[in-house]
Motif scaffolding. Structure first.
Motif, PDB file in Angstrom:
ATOM      1  N   LEU A 580       0.838  -1.201   0.000  1.00  0.00           N
ATOM      2  CA  LEU A 580       0.000   0.000   0.000  1.00  0.00           C
ATOM      3  C   LEU A 580       0.872   1.250   0.000  1.00  0.00           C
ATOM      4  N   SER A 581       2.122   1.104  -0.374  1.00  0.00           N
ATOM      5  CA  SER A 581       3.074   2.210  -0.285  1.00  0.00           C
ATOM      6  C   SER A 581       2.756   3.309  -1.290  1.00  0.00           C
ATOM      7  N   SER A 582       3.294   4.494  -1.003  1.00  0.00           N
ATOM      8  CA  SER A 582       3.195   5.655  -1.896  1.00  0.00           C
ATOM      9  C   SER A 582       1.760   6.009  -2.223  1.00  0.00           C
ATOM     10  N   ASN A 583       0.949   6.205  -1.179  1.00  0.00           N
ATOM     11  CA  ASN A 583      -0.406   6.716  -1.309  1.00  0.00           C
ATOM     12  C   ASN A 583      -0.553   7.895  -0.341  1.00  0.00           C
ATOM     13  N   CYS A 584      -1.781   8.223   0.016  1.00  0.00           N
ATOM     14  CA  CYS A 584      -2.047   9.309   0.956  1.00  0.00           C
ATOM     15  C   CYS A 584      -2.810   8.776   2.162  1.00  0.00           C
ATOM     16  N   LEU A 585      -2.499   7.584   2.603  1.00  0.00           N
ATOM     17  CA  LEU A 585      -3.199   6.942   3.701  1.00  0.00           C
ATOM     18  C   LEU A 585      -2.798   7.567   5.028  1.00  0.00           C
ATOM     19  N   SER A 586      -3.722   7.486   5.980  1.00  0.00           N
ATOM     20  CA  SER A 586      -3.469   8.069   7.297  1.00  0.00           C
ATOM     21  C   SER A 586      -4.036   7.167   8.374  1.00  0.00           C
ATOM     22  N   GLY A 587      -3.806   7.540   9.621  1.00  0.00           N
ATOM     23  CA  GLY A 587      -4.302   6.753  10.738  1.00  0.00           C
ATOM     24  C   GLY A 587      -3.343   5.652  11.140  1.00  0.00           C
ATOM     25  N   ASP A 588      -3.871   4.741  11.944  1.00  0.00           N
ATOM     26  CA  ASP A 588      -3.054   3.655  12.464  1.00  0.00           C
ATOM     27  C   ASP A 588      -2.980   2.489  11.494  1.00  0.00           C
ATOM     28  N   ILE A 589      -1.809   1.871  11.449  1.00  0.00           N
ATOM     29  CA  ILE A 589      -1.662   0.610  10.713  1.00  0.00           C
ATOM     30  C   ILE A 589      -2.310  -0.494  11.552  1.00  0.00           C
ATOM     31  N   PRO A 590      -3.192  -1.338  10.959  1.00  0.00           N
ATOM     32  CA  PRO A 590      -3.817  -2.416  11.737  1.00  0.00           C
ATOM     33  C   PRO A 590      -2.765  -3.277  12.439  1.00  0.00           C
ATOM     34  N   PRO A 591      -3.062  -3.726  13.657  1.00  0.00           N
ATOM     35  CA  PRO A 591      -2.063  -4.424  14.483  1.00  0.00           C
ATOM     36  C   PRO A 591      -1.385  -5.603  13.805  1.00  0.00           C
ATOM     37  N   LEU A 592      -2.148  -6.376  13.003  1.00  0.00           N
ATOM     38  CA  LEU A 592      -1.556  -7.556  12.366  1.00  0.00           C
ATOM     39  C   LEU A 592      -0.387  -7.186  11.453  1.00  0.00           C
ATOM     40  N   PHE A 593      -0.449  -5.974  10.854  1.00  0.00           N
ATOM     41  CA  PHE A 593       0.569  -5.576   9.884  1.00  0.00           C
ATOM     42  C   PHE A 593       1.708  -4.780  10.517  1.00  0.00           C
ATOM     43  N   ALA A 594       1.628  -4.548  11.810  1.00  0.00           N
ATOM     44  CA  ALA A 594       2.652  -3.741  12.470  1.00  0.00           C
ATOM     45  C   ALA A 594       3.822  -4.610  12.910  1.00  0.00           C
ATOM     46  N   ASN A 595       4.474  -5.272  11.950  1.00  0.00           N
ATOM     47  CA  ASN A 595       5.648  -6.094  12.266  1.00  0.00           C
ATOM     48  C   ASN A 595       6.623  -6.072  11.096  1.00  0.00           C
ATOM     49  N   GLU A 596       7.736  -6.755  11.259  1.00  0.00           N
ATOM     50  CA  GLU A 596       8.825  -6.695  10.290  1.00  0.00           C
ATOM     51  C   GLU A 596       8.424  -7.214   8.912  1.00  0.00           C
ATOM     52  N   VAL A 597       7.523  -8.205   8.872  1.00  0.00           N
ATOM     53  CA  VAL A 597       7.155  -8.800   7.595  1.00  0.00           C
ATOM     54  C   VAL A 597       6.585  -7.762   6.639  1.00  0.00           C
ATOM     55  N   TYR A 598       5.847  -6.800   7.176  1.00  0.00           N
ATOM     56  CA  TYR A 598       5.165  -5.807   6.339  1.00  0.00           C
ATOM     57  C   TYR A 598       5.865  -4.441   6.394  1.00  0.00           C
ATOM     58  N   ARG A 599       7.151  -4.428   6.738  1.00  0.00           N
ATOM     59  CA  ARG A 599       7.877  -3.165   6.918  1.00  0.00           C
ATOM     60  C   ARG A 599       7.780  -2.293   5.674  1.00  0.00           C
ATOM     61  N   ASP A 600       7.934  -2.896   4.485  1.00  0.00           N
ATOM     62  CA  ASP A 600       7.967  -2.112   3.250  1.00  0.00           C
ATOM     63  C   ASP A 600       6.602  -1.929   2.609  1.00  0.00           C
ATOM     64  N   SER A 601       5.552  -2.382   3.273  1.00  0.00           N
ATOM     65  CA  SER A 601       4.216  -2.349   2.670  1.00  0.00           C
ATOM     66  C   SER A 601       3.539  -0.997   2.782  1.00  0.00           C
ATOM     67  N   PHE A 602       4.073  -0.090   3.616  1.00  0.00           N
ATOM     68  CA  PHE A 602       3.360   1.160   3.897  1.00  0.00           C
ATOM     69  C   PHE A 602       4.235   2.391   3.697  1.00  0.00           C
ATOM     70  N   LEU A 603       5.391   2.241   3.061  1.00  0.00           N
ATOM     71  CA  LEU A 603       6.291   3.374   2.862  1.00  0.00           C
ATOM     72  C   LEU A 603       5.624   4.462   2.017  1.00  0.00           C
ATOM     73  N   GLY A 604       6.013   5.682   2.262  1.00  0.00           N
ATOM     74  CA  GLY A 604       5.491   6.771   1.438  1.00  0.00           C
ATOM     75  C   GLY A 604       4.082   7.191   1.780  1.00  0.00           C
ATOM     76  N   ASN A 605       3.605   6.868   2.967  1.00  0.00           N
ATOM     77  CA  ASN A 605       2.317   7.350   3.471  1.00  0.00           C
ATOM     78  C   ASN A 605       2.586   8.138   4.753  1.00  0.00           C
ATOM     79  N   PRO A 606       2.871   9.449   4.651  1.00  0.00           N
ATOM     80  CA  PRO A 606       3.328  10.217   5.823  1.00  0.00           C
ATOM     81  C   PRO A 606       2.313  10.304   6.942  1.00  0.00           C
TER      82      PRO A 606
END
Length: 978
Positions: A580-606
């Motif tokens: 989901l990287s490089s979008n305009c998403l905001s708020g909290d990342i769901p708990p399941l995805f808040a780990n090392e496996v998904y580290r690069d999945s949310f880059l570029g969403n300040p």
């Protein structure tokens, strides 16, 4: 006078009654046939008219008599009869024709069959006849037709077969004959047809004595393990019409004199051998030749123009090393319907008149170096079905008249230099199920005419220059499974009608210029497993409904303008990839995805932050954090030394505790959504919970607080300390833990055991699997009283489940995977006895090496399951797995382990073959099985096992073929009575 008349009438009445009694008495031949009926099992009422109320059997089902009311013919083909061969039939003095084909005759043929002395025609094909060929068959001096195809006959062809004085047709195909192709057959000079195909003969040369069969019209020796060259004596077979020597190991050059002498030949099948050199001359003499197939050899040189000038119907020369041009003369044949030349080094253009003079159905020239344009006459006669031109250098546009080719079913133009707009009607061809235009330079729009492509299953138009919007008519294609349009210039909104395609499994619209949002109703795509719309201009919220897609495992929405929060429902998915990287998403990342496996999945969403880390990129929070640190800086400086001391103490304490107990686990990786805490696992690794031990470690049964049960493998320390040893070639060998994680972490299949998560630290390695309550197939078959639960339908179901798992690894996994340790102990059974493949510790991804074979530096696998060529050559491909699976099949049929003292000095495959030859099928089948009721199914599965364990890898069927065969058997196998 009146008294004499009365006496006369009385005597006449007595004579009439006596005559009627005699006429109603069934004759001796009828009694013989009734005896035959009693010896066989028949469907209810099938032979109900075989009644003793008749004087002769001449009007009975299947019976034909001569003028003297003597039986001359008995035809009971496909009558579902079962039992031993009825030798009583040989008492019928005039019987000349006997056919019991396509029944369930399941005995051996007795030597006394020679007493059927008047037989001219004997057809016992497609039964379950076992044992050797009777040497006395040649005593049937009048026999002209003998067909024993499709049985389980074994051993050698008797030398006495050369003594048949009048035999014209001999068919022994599809048996278990394992001697040699006997040269004695060359003595049957009356033979017109000889069929020995699909037998596991010992490797043998083509007997030159077969050249004596000067009356031979058909010679079919496919898959007979033949080696060496074609004998020069074959040039005497001047009457030969059909020559089939396919799928052997014949070598050398095609003999020019042979080609020039076969003047009556209609069909030559030489595919899948090892012929070398150029195609010879002399083709102009073969005026009757219609079909020539020398594909899958090592032929070089050019395609002879002389060959292409013949009125051919089919020319197959694919997968050779042929060079040069395709002769223009091939287009002049009025009969040509099939042209397959793929996998060569051909250059130049396709013949410009191809298809103009004949009803061409199939053309496949994939993987050559062809250039020029697509001929415009390919569908001139309205018959073209397959147009396959992949990976050449063809240019130009698609001919307009192909848009009227309604017979087309498969179009593959991938990897060329074709350009221009696609003819509008071409998009809507009604019978096309595969349209592959991938990686060309096509431009223009996707036409609205696409609504007519009602059978379209795969639409692959990626990496072109298509522009404009995707037409709404795409939603009417209810058979569409794959829509791949990435790497184009498509614009407009994401078509809302796509949600109507309920069969859609893969949707890739990435790298275009699409706008708008993902339409509502996407949850209706229940089969969708890949959604990729990366690198577009899509906006709006990510639909919550995406989290309700049950099989979605690939989701890429990166490099768009999506806004809002990430739906919590995405945690319902079991994803191999999330981006989901490089979008305009905001708020909290769901708990399941808040780990090392998904580290690069949310880059570029300040605007995103994680609750666990406390790091958020909201500007307001950043200002507060800076101000807070400014106020506290003095206290931090004053207490820094104290805090460092405490930290140092805690670090040392935790490290010591970890070394002592090995249970403080920190590096967990999850591959599925988990309903339990990882720390529950470590607290349950107690000796009381051990359910298995192996060379790699212990397996624990862990019952979790939520009621779920998992299996945990804890690897021995010594098993992973030496993970980088080198062997022979200098390549480091990945340890079993890494291989298992790399393999199972990416696989999603119902017949492959799930790896929930894993732990990897310096002091401990854990693998957490789904729990399989019925243990392994090996335990149930060989070491557990539950074996009685494994009736035949259940064993057949287990075989199919395991085959489907392996078929996925070999054919559907990208890249393919070779398991390398297929065995009954690695086939686990769930609560319903569904089977799943497990233990991928030595699995190997198959690289793109020559002929799909890779050399290993060490042998992997288990004793009794290792394919012969793997043990000797260390060369591995999927055929090695197929051999091991064949051993599992033999275990299911026999109930015996692969290596056992009862087998003597043989392994299981050798014991089965020997016992079949010497004692028959009944001595092979597990006595616990109902072999009477399921005889046909058991024999078919045994046949599969024997094919899979063929000594030569090329003779082993693919797992896909095994699955198809087992599926047919499962569909027709009755369930056990309750």
């Amino acid at each position: 006078m009146q008294l004499k008349t009365s006496v006369f009438l009385f005597l006449l009445l007595l004579y009439t009654l006596h005559f009627n009694y005699i006429s109603l008495a069934l004759n001796q031949e009828g009694l013989y046939l009734q005896s035959v009926r009693l010896s066989l099992s028949e469907p209810p009422g099938f032979l109900s008219d075989w009644s003793d109320r008749d004087a002769t059997p001449c009007n009975w089902t299947g019976v034909t008599c001569n003028r003297r009311y003597s039986v001359v013919s008995l035809i009971l083909s496909g009558a579902s009869l079962s039992g031993s061969f009825p030798i009583t039939l040989c008492r019928l003095p005039s019987l000349s024709k006997l056919s019991l084909s396509s029944n369930s005759i399941n005995s051996s043929l007795p030597l006394s069959i020679s007493s059927c002395r008047n037989l001219t025609y004997l057809d016992l094909s497609q039964n379950f006849i076992v044992g050797p060929l009777p040497s006395t068959l040649s005593d049937l001096h009048f026999l002209r037709y003998l067909n024993l195809e499709g049985n389980y006959l074994s051993g050698a062809i008797p030398a006495t077969f050369g003594l048949f004085p009048q035999l014209e047709v001999l068919v022994l195909a599809d048996n278990l004959l394992n001697g040699t192709v006997s040269g004695a057959l060359g003595n049957i000079t009356s033979l017109k047809k000889l069929v020995l195909a699909y037998n596991p003969f010992l490797p043998t040369h083509l007997p030159p004595e077969l050249g004596n069969l000067t009356n031979l019209e058909e010679l079919w020796l496919t898959d007979c393990h033949l080696v060496g060259p074609i004998p020069h004596t074959f040039n005497t077979l001047s009457r030969l019409k059909n020559l089939d020597l396919a799928t052997n190991r014949l070598t050398g050059l095609l003999i020019p004199t042979l080609i020039s002498q076969l003047k009556s030949i209609v069909q030559i099948e030489l595919y899948n051998n090892s012929f070398t050199g150029n195609l010879p001359g002399g083709w102009s003499n073969l005026t009757e030749l219609r079909r020539f197939d020398a594909s899958m050899n090592e032929l070089t040189g050019t395609i002879p123009n002389e060959l292409c000038e013949l009125p051919l119907e089919s020319l197959n020369l694919f997968e050779n090393q042929l060079e040069g041009l395709i002769p223009e003369s091939i287009a002049n044949s009025p009969n040509l319907h099939e042209l397959k030349l793929f996998g060569n080094r051909l250059v130049g253009s396709l013949p410009s008149q191809l298809g103009k003079n004949s009803a061409l159905q199939i053309i496949d020239v994939t993987n050559n170096n062809l250039s020029g344009e697509i001929p415009q006459f390919l569908c001139q006669n309205g018959a073209l079905e397959d147009l396959v031109l992949l990976n050449n250098a063809l240019s130009g546009s698609i001919p307009v008249n192909l848009g009227k080719c309604h017979t087309l079913q498969r179009v593959r133009l991938q990897g060329n230099r074709l350009y221009g707009e696609i003819p509008a009607q071409f998009w809507g061809l009604p019978n096309v199920y595969l349209l592959d235009l991938y990686e060309n330079e096509f431009s223009g729009n996707i036409s609205h005419f696409i609504y007519g492509a009602k059978n379209l299953s795969t639409l692959a138009i990626s990496k072109n220059k298509f522009s404009g919007s995707i037409p709404s008519e795409i939603g009417s294609l209810d058979q569409l499974v794959e829509f791949l349009a990435d790497g184009n210039e498509l614009s407009g909104e994401f078509p809302s009608t796509i949600v109507n395609i309920e069969q859609l499994g893969r949707l890739d619209l990435s790298n275009n210029d699409l706008s708008g949002g993902i339409p509502k109703g996407i949850q209706s795509l229940k089969q969708l497993n890949e959604l990729n719309v990366a690198n577009n201009r899509l906006s709006g919220d990510i639909p919550v409904e995406i989290g309700n897609l049950p099989v979605l495992n690939y989701l890429d929405l990166s490099h768009n303008n999506f806004s809002g929060e990430i739906p919590v429902s995405l945690q319902n998915l079991k994803l191999n990839k999330l981006n989901l990287s490089s979008n305009c998403l905001s708020g909290d990342i769901p708990p399941l995805f808040a780990n090392e496996v998904y580290r690069d999945s949310f880059l570029g969403n300040p605007g995103l932050c994680t609750n666990d880390s406390g790091i958020c990129n909201h500007k307001g929070r950043n200002k507060i954090r800076v101000f807070s640190w400014a106020l506290r800086s003095i206290f931090v400086i004053a207490g820094v030394m104290f805090l460092l001391s405490i930290a140092w103490f805690l670090f040392k304490y935790k490290k010591l505790k970890k070394l002592n107990k090995n249970t403080t686990i920190t590096k967990w990786t999850s591959f599925h959504k988990l309903g339990f805490s990882e720390f529950e696992i470590t607290d349950s690794l107690k000796e009381a919970n051990v359910i298995g031990r192996g060379a790699s470690g212990k397996v624990y049964k862990v019952v979790l607080s939520n009621g779920e049960t998992v299996a945990v493998k804890k690897l021995h320390e010594r098993h992973y300390k030496d993970e980088n040893n080198s062997n022979g070639g200098g390549d480091s060998v990945k340890d079993a833990f890494e291989v298992e994680v790399d393999t199972l972490g990416k696989i999603r299949h119902k017949n492959i055991v799930r790896l929930w998560c894993c732990c990897n630290t310096e002091s401990c390695k854990l693998l957490v699997y789904e729990y399989m309550p019925n243990g392994s197939l090996g335990d149930l078959l060989h070491g557990n009283s539950k074996c009685k639960l494994l009736d035949w339908p259940m064993r057949l179901r287990i075989a199919l489940d395991a085959a489907e798992g392996l078929s996925y690894l070999h054919h559907d996994s990208v890249p393919p995977i070779v398991h390398r340790d297929v065995k009954s102990n690695n086939i686990l059974l769930d609560e319903d006895f569904g089977a799943k493949i497990s233990d991928f510790g030595v699995a190997k991804v198959v690289k793109a090496v020559k002929k799909g074979v890779e050399s290993m530096s060490v042998i992997a696998g288990s004793c009794g399951y290792i394919a012969p060529e793997y043990a000797y050559t260390l060369r591995v491909n999927e055929k090695s797995d197929i051999y091991s699976f064949g051993i599992v099949i033999l275990e299911l049929v026999t109930g015996k382990p692969p290596i056992d003292g009862e087998l003597g000095d043989k392994d299981l495959a050798g014991w089965v073959c020997t016992t079949l030859d010497q004692k028959g099928i009944n001595e092979v089948v597990d006595p616990k099985l109902d072999s009477t009721r399921f005889k046909r199914e058991i024999c078919r599965v045994l046949d599969i096992g024997l094919l899979c364990t063929s000594t030569l890898p090329i003779n082993r069927p693919s797992m896909r073929r095994v699955v198809n065969t087992l599926q047919e058997l499962v569909a027709t196998t009755p369930l056990m009575d309750a």
